[in-house]
Scaffold this active site. Structure first.
Site, PDB file in Angstrom:
ATOM      1  N   GLU A 169       0.803  -1.235   0.000  1.00 21.19           N
ATOM      2  CA  GLU A 169       0.000   0.000   0.000  1.00 21.19           C
ATOM      3  C   GLU A 169       0.830   1.276   0.000  1.00 21.19           C
ATOM      4  O   GLU A 169       0.521   2.209  -0.720  1.00 21.19           O
ATOM      5  CB  GLU A 169      -0.922   0.030   1.228  1.00 21.19           C
ATOM      6  CG  GLU A 169      -2.252  -0.671   1.045  1.00 21.19           C
ATOM      7  CD  GLU A 169      -2.139  -2.175   1.162  1.00 21.19           C
ATOM      8  OE1 GLU A 169      -1.038  -2.662   1.434  1.00 21.19           O
ATOM      9  OE2 GLU A 169      -3.167  -2.847   0.990  1.00 21.19           O
TER      10      GLU A 169
ATOM     11  N   HIS B  63     -10.394  -4.934  10.739  1.00 20.96           N
ATOM     12  CA  HIS B  63     -10.992  -4.704   9.421  1.00 20.96           C
ATOM     13  C   HIS B  63     -12.279  -3.912   9.497  1.00 20.96           C
ATOM     14  O   HIS B  63     -13.065  -3.941   8.563  1.00 20.96           O
ATOM     15  CB  HIS B  63     -11.257  -6.053   8.723  1.00 20.96           C
ATOM     16  CG  HIS B  63     -10.015  -6.757   8.292  1.00 20.96           C
ATOM     17  ND1 HIS B  63      -9.173  -7.389   9.156  1.00 20.96           N
ATOM     18  CD2 HIS B  63      -9.459  -6.907   7.066  1.00 20.96           C
ATOM     19  CE1 HIS B  63      -8.138  -7.906   8.498  1.00 20.96           C
ATOM     20  NE2 HIS B  63      -8.291  -7.629   7.224  1.00 20.96           N
TER      21      HIS B  63
END
Lengths: 396, 359
Positions: B89, B158
């Protein structure tokens, strides 16, 4: 390519010429320019190679014109940085100030191997690059002093200067490397022949995001030249204390690499040309390690002598100074005269003085500018100030 | 003309025929589109409209998107414009920002906004601040998008909502669509915007269908960033919300209406810049305010709204203190019963409204 002159220099002469007792004001060259050698070829240090069969040539041909240009530019960077040191000690420049003196051959040599249509991005030791990428001393110094005519209107400061095809000046160590790969991606996407040079230091070389970038740049064959400016110290930490492997030119693993004498502007130039050819032929990324040295500490708040000796600094100055090296080469090969180079020194000094004068007298940015440049291409909007009653306006 | 003649000739029967024919000749007035498809179509149209637009992220190309939001795009546009990235990322977000520096218009997908924490330096320091630091020299026309906030059963790492974190930062635009109209219009606006936009989707909304009018299906339909929408008019209390919670507010409003309480429901649509004017106008009309969000209470979106109301003209119109309904101040647990009690439910909204109205 080889000129008729028999004078080839191998390596460099260590000592500086003693300054001539010439009047500083009006200097008249005693010889006409037609007497000077128009170009000469020099042996340059062999480059260490990683995953490359061949490297850049072992010689470099320098024209008188280029020699004078490189000399002037390196001298300008040198004097500009020394002036910044002065102004910082007078508290006219504040905050962070990371000086580039000693490393001039890198910025100037790199620019000698690419064009202004290519792209470049570096970290915070960026004043030299701002100049080689088209900024003027005036607007660089006015940015350091935080004035309205600064290259970023006083909004950026030392670490955030931008020009066309130059993306700063970046404060976060290592972040500029993936940014540079993104610029390279755009070059490839838009079908141009351009490439991006993405610089980082020996300290940044251990950043994870740089390895992420090596991976993607190789996968996608991006036209990027990774350049590690290894000046032996990441702030106060020597390379041996920071890196398990100090062979930074090999750290790209699957990316071909070169280790280059970063104090020799011709070495840097030839290596950059070689790297640029590699990129432009579609082979993907390549990595250059430039072995260089900074005379100042990490920044103006670091005297630079707690982690290295004064003797070490002095030795580099006397034996490997990039400006002296070029000067000696040109003088020994009759490519310029002492007087001519002195004239350049005087002109440079004047340019810096004028710029410093401007940078200390130019007014600070107007308060109206405080909230501007938040968003691009947006109509004006209200910005909350320090209190609920302070209503400020943002202009694009 | 022909239809008019046939109408005059055949009398009543012809009318229904004419009307039927008219309807079948014009395009259908509305279509059912779920949020996923709305996002997909928006990206497709913007990719077609401007060659500089491209999408990169994990699984966006050959996998058709982890949540299928980019389904079909790689097949249509190919490797150059739909790029699968490795799981890196920080690297690919930085690459996306650099591409924006150099004149492209990237859409950078985070598989979920939780993973943006790996790359948050690139979003904030490289993207958000650059236009300011360069005094307007360097634009950064990038969209970062992906699902935000709680999902179902995906546990603490998450499930975080990032509206408050990104909404805190000047230089960014932060957008949080609720329905398909929002998703379509705001994503198009975000892609066309010359500034860095954080686009917070919601995974639980992807499969939910909404009606889109003909006007909304037009390829130049954009919703202005920075403008909230009043989804339901009301008189007794204002409910301000964003993303999935807007739906809960409307459900709560329906239940409360049966008891004679008319809620005005404001869909923020944009977190930054916050449309304070619309909120203030509503509060000045109703005199009461409850904010509803999925994120944590401390230093959150609701906290900002309450502070702004305190500091502005609407305070004098409040009949009671403004109150926030939020996610519970804990990392998200896994077990269903615990998860259900970690997020604002419709009954929490109804309860809060009644408390504020002293019912």
């Amino acid at each position: 390519m080889f000129p008729s002159s028999p004078h080839h220099l191998s390596g460099l002469s260590g000592t500086l010429h003693a300054p001539n007792a010439q009047a500083a004001s009006v200097v008249v060259s005693s010889r006409s320019y037609a007497d000077f050698t128009p170009e000469a070829t020099f042996d340059i240090k062999k480059v260490d190679l990683h995953r490359l069969e061949e490297g850049p040539p072992l010689t470099s041909t320098l024209t008188r014109e280029d020699g004078l240009k490189y000399y002037r530019t390196m001298q300008t960077i040198r004097r500009m940085e020394l002036k910044a040191d002065q102004l910082y000690k007078q508290k006219i420049i504040r905050g962070f100030c990371h000086l580039y003196d000693g490393q001039e051959a890198c910025a100037v040599g790199i620019e000698g191997g690419i064009t202004l249509s290519d792209h470049l991005i570096t970290a915070y030791r960026a004043h030299g690059y701002t100049l080689t990428r088209g900024g003027t001393v005036r607007e660089i110094m006015a940015e350091l002093t935080g004035r309205r005519e600064g290259i970023a209107k006083g909004k950026g400061g030392s670490m955030h200067m931008y020009t066309k095809n130059f993306y700063g000046g970046n404060g976060i160590v290592g972040a500029q490397v993936p940014l540079g790969a993104g610029v390279a991606l755009a070059c490839k996407y838009l079908g141009t022949d351009q490439l991006c040079v993405s610089l980082y230091g020996d300290g940044a070389a251990n950043q994870g995001q740089i390895f992420e970038t090596y991976n993607m740049a190789s996968l996608w064959k991006l036209p990027i030249i990774f350049i590690c400016e290894n000046n032996q110290y990441g702030m106060g930490t020597s390379v041996e204390r920071a890196s398990a492997s100090t062979e930074y030119y090999k750290r790209g693993d699957f990316i071909p690499g070169l280790r280059v004498d970063g104090m020799d502007v011709l070495c840097v130039r030839e290596a950059t040309k070689f790297a640029a050819d590699h990129c432009r032929s579609g082979k993907g990324p390549i990595l250059m390690e430039l072995q260089t040295y900074r005379y100042h500490g990490h920044s103006m708040s670091d005297p630079g002598v707690s982690y290295r000796t004064r003797e070490e600094i002095q030795e580099v100055r006397s034996k490997s100074d990039p400006i002296s090296m070029l000067k000696d080469r040109m003088l020994s090969n009759n490519m310029a005269s002492v007087e001519e180079l002195k004239e350049i020194d005087i002109e440079v000094r004047k340019e810096i003085e004028d710029a410093a004068q401007f940078a200390t007298t130019d007014p600070e940015p107007p308060l109206d500018d405080l909230c501007s440049h938040i968003y691009a291409n947006e109509k004006s909007f209200e910005v909350r100030g320090a209190t609920p009653w302070t209503k400020l306006t943002s202009h694009s | 003309m022909a239809s008019l003649r046939s109408f005059l000739r055949s009398g009543k029967n012809a009318v229904s025929v004419v009307l039927r024919r008219e309807f079948s000749e014009t395009s259908p007035a509305a279509v059912q589109v779920n949020v996923r498809d709305a996002l997909n179509q928006a990206m497709d149209e913007e990719l077609e409209r401007d060659e500089r637009v491209f999408l990169l992220g994990e699984e966006v190309a050959q996998y058709d998107g982890a949540y299928k939001v980019s389904r079909g795009l790689w097949k249509k546009y190919g490797d150059k414009r739909i790029i699968d990235t490795p799981i890196t990322e920080m690297g690919f977000a930085g690459i996306a920002v650099g591409a924006a520096f150099a004149g492209l218009r990237p859409i950078c997908e985070f598989m979920t906004w939780n993973f943006s924490m790996q790359a948050i330096d690139q979003v904030i320091n490289s993207a958000a601040k650059t236009y300011y630091m360069s005094a307007g020299f360097q634009t950064v026309p990038i969209v970062f998008r992906g699902p935000n906030g709680s999902s179902a059963g995906v546990a603490a790492q998450h499930s975080q909502c990032f509206a408050a974190w990104y909404g805190h930062c000047p230089g960014l635009k932060v957008v949080s669509p609720w329905n398909s109209e929002d998703a379509r219009g705001l994503l198009k606006a975000a892609i066309r915007d010359d500034n860095p936009v954080v686009f917070l989707e919601n995974e639980m909304m992807y499969g939910v269908p909404f009606e889109l009018s003909e006007e909304m299906m037009h390829k130049d339909f954009v919703i202005p960033i920075g403008k909230a929408k009043v989804e339901r008019q009301g008189t007794h209390i204002t409910l301000v919300s964003h993303s999935r919670c807007v739906g809960f507010c409307l459900d709560a409003a329906a239940v409360l209406a049966k008891e004679g309480v008319e809620c005005e429901v404001v869909n923020l649509r944009t977190i930054r810049p916050l449309d304070v004017d619309t909120i203030e106008a509503s509060v000045m009309k109703t005199g009461n305010l409850v904010t509803v969000e999925g994120g944590w209470p401390q230093y959150g979106v609701g906290a900002e709204i309450c502070a702004r109301i305190m500091e502005g003209p609407a305070f004098n119109y409040l009949d009671a203190p403004a109150v926030r309904v939020t996610g519970v101040d804990i990392p998200m647990p896994y077990a269903k019963i615990l998860e259900d009690h970690s997020v604002p439910q419709i009954k929490d909204i109804i309860f809060s409204v009644k408390k504020v109205l002293n019912m």
